[in-house]
Design an enzyme around this catalytic site. Structure first.
Site, mmCIF file in Angstrom:
data_model
loop_
_atom_site.group_PDB
_atom_site.id
_atom_site.type_symbol
_atom_site.label_atom_id
_atom_site.label_comp_id
_atom_site.label_asym_id
_atom_site.label_seq_id
_atom_site.Cartn_x
_atom_site.Cartn_y
_atom_site.Cartn_z
ATOM 1 C CE LYS A 10 -45.373 23.403 48.262
ATOM 2 N NZ LYS A 10 -45.192 24.860 48.358
ATOM 3 N N PRO A 95 -43.109 21.224 58.653
ATOM 4 C CG PRO A 95 -41.817 23.019 57.915
ATOM 5 C CD PRO A 95 -41.885 21.533 57.907
ATOM 6 C CB VAL A 96 -48.065 23.287 61.100
ATOM 7 C CG1 VAL A 96 -49.522 23.711 60.923
ATOM 8 C CG2 VAL A 96 -47.986 21.842 61.577
ATOM 9 N N GLY A 99 -45.449 26.620 54.056
ATOM 10 C CA GLY A 99 -45.122 26.761 52.640
ATOM 11 C C GLY A 99 -44.407 25.547 52.094
ATOM 12 C CG MET A 100 -41.640 23.746 53.500
ATOM 13 S SD MET A 100 -40.244 23.106 54.423
ATOM 14 C CE MET A 100 -39.485 22.040 53.192
ATOM 15 C CB ALA A 101 -46.933 20.860 50.225
ATOM 16 N N GLY A 103 -49.855 20.173 54.956
ATOM 17 C CA GLY A 103 -51.261 19.771 54.965
ATOM 18 C C GLY A 103 -51.605 18.963 53.729
ATOM 19 C CB SER A 104 -50.658 19.379 50.157
ATOM 20 O OG SER A 104 -51.209 20.665 50.021
ATOM 21 C CB ALA A 105 -47.577 15.960 52.957
ATOM 22 C CG ASP A 137 -49.336 23.238 46.702
ATOM 23 O OD1 ASP A 137 -49.436 23.643 45.529
ATOM 24 O OD2 ASP A 137 -48.833 23.912 47.624
HETATM 25 O O1 C5P Z 1 -55.772 25.011 46.431
HETATM 26 P P1 C5P Z 1 -55.565 25.366 47.843
HETATM 27 O O2 C5P Z 1 -56.765 25.087 48.718
HETATM 28 O O3 C5P Z 1 -54.308 24.828 48.444
HETATM 29 O O4 C5P Z 1 -55.387 26.927 47.848
HETATM 30 C C1 C5P Z 1 -55.424 27.672 49.051
HETATM 31 C C2 C5P Z 1 -55.660 29.132 48.704
HETATM 32 O O5 C5P Z 1 -54.501 29.662 48.030
HETATM 33 C C3 C5P Z 1 -56.804 29.372 47.748
HETATM 34 O O6 C5P Z 1 -58.013 29.506 48.430
HETATM 35 C C4 C5P Z 1 -56.397 30.683 47.083
HETATM 36 O O7 C5P Z 1 -56.667 31.763 47.938
HETATM 37 C C5 C5P Z 1 -54.894 30.543 46.997
HETATM 38 N N1 C5P Z 1 -54.436 30.003 45.708
HETATM 39 C C6 C5P Z 1 -54.499 30.797 44.567
HETATM 40 N N2 C5P Z 1 -54.070 30.310 43.380
HETATM 41 C C7 C5P Z 1 -53.559 29.062 43.284
HETATM 42 C C8 C5P Z 1 -53.475 28.235 44.420
HETATM 43 C C9 C5P Z 1 -53.925 28.742 45.610
HETATM 44 O O8 C5P Z 1 -54.937 31.943 44.642
HETATM 45 N N3 C5P Z 1 -53.137 28.628 42.107
#
Ligand code: C5P
Length: 297
Positions: A10, A95-96, A99-101, A103-105, A137
């Site tokens: 993304k 890419p790891v 900022g393109m998600a 790990g989420s993917a 994400d």
């Molecule tokens: O939700 P996720 O595990 O991907 O988020 C990783 C980190 O990014 C969170 O631990 C938090 O520090 C930060 N985050 C945030 N606010 C969000 C999403 C992520 O502060 N809405």
């Protein structure tokens, strides 16, 4: 028997960030667009849960139970009271820590793949709930297309998109940690009044019309100053893309991948060549979006 799921990367065309909440997360107005860079996640029955990964950045991917793909398999197995005995193989092209998600993917991909392999029959709503537990994400990786995410980004409204948008992505030499970028956002925001994050009406209209120029005028990323503060060299990459006549240049999500919106596929090749020649970044890729979310192959 194996099941393979293809999952897109993304880019955030808008990332509006509110003040830190009591739980440490930030309320967002997060406009996601799925683009045509994909990971493929394959699950195969095995004696125990294990993960392997191939691809240019494979050495940076954790192969233990901290990997979102493993956590997804464990979460679904726990809900059904079954053993999470699968071999998860990730063919990684996203890419790891970019900022393109990526790990989420892999989390969304493994969840959909295990649900199919095990015949668990979890509904779309249950899969989305598990995704939201895994990370902010992850639900979008399942859904794909374009969506507005509010709350911490996990509460999605699907958006209609009236065309295809063309992008160039410049990878950086190293990753950035998302929590570190949010912490830097908090540091830079100290003593300031942070407005409630809201989606831009102009941006949503540009998406709906498929109007690249209007989208370029409306893109924004509130995490960009924090990413640039932690990774100042990204400014040179952004400048190189602007100089090569990209319509817009911005950091993707928490970075450090930089994203360049261009008019069409031909312009994408031109901007990609200029970025490669600039010596300001690592690998450069072109991709278009929106594309479908996690899909069983
Ligand atoms: O939700 P996720 O595990 O991907 O988020 C990783 C980190 O990014 C969170 O631990 C938090 O520090 C930060 N985050 C945030 N606010 C969000 C999403 C992520 O502060 N809405």
């Amino acid at each position: 028997m194996s099941v393979t799921v293809r999952v897109p990367a993304k880019v955030n065309v808008q990332l509006a960030v509110g003040a830190a909440r009591a739980d440490g997360f930030h309320d967002l107005a997060n406009v996601f667009l799925a683009v045509g860079l994909h990971d493929e996640v394959t699950v195969t029955p095995a004696d125990e849960l294990r993960i392997t990964c191939e691809g240019p950045d494979a050495d940076q991917v954790p192969l233990d139970r901290t990997n979102l793909a493993a956590r997804a398999a464990l979460a679904l197995a726990a809900r059904r009271g079954i053993e999470p005995n699968v071999h998860i193989h990730i063919a990684k092209d996203i890419p790891v820590a970019g900022g393109m998600a990526g790990g989420s993917a892999d989390g969304a991909g493994a969840l959909l793949a295990c649900n199919t392999l095990w015949g668990t029959g979890a509904s779309r709503a249950e899969l989305l709930a598990i995704c939201a537990e895994l990370g902010s994400d992850v639900p979008f990786s399942l859904v794909g297309g374009a969506a507005l995410g509010v709350g911490r980004g996990e509460q999605l409204t699907v958006l209609e998109v009236g065309g295809t948008f063309h992008w160039v992505f410049a990878m950086a030499g190293r990753g950035l940690s998302t929590p570190a970028v949010f912490r830097e956002f908090d540091r830079l925001a100290q003593g300031q009044d942070i407005p409630e994050p809201v989606a831009s009406a102009e941006l949503l209209e540009a998406l709906a019309k498929g109007d690249a120029e209007a989208l370029a005028a409306a893109v924004s990323n509130d995490l960009q100053p924090a990413a640039l503060s932690l990774f100042p060299e990204l400014a040179d990459t952004l400048e190189a893309g602007r100089g090569a006549s990209a319509l817009a240049a911005l950091v993707s999500g928490s970075g450090p991948t930089t994203a360049f919106l261009v008019r069409d596929a031909e312009a994408a090749e031109k901007v990609a060549a200029a970025l490669r020649a600039s010596g300001t970044c690592g690998a450069v890729r072109t991709a278009a979006g929106p594309v479908a979310g996690a899909t069983v192959l």
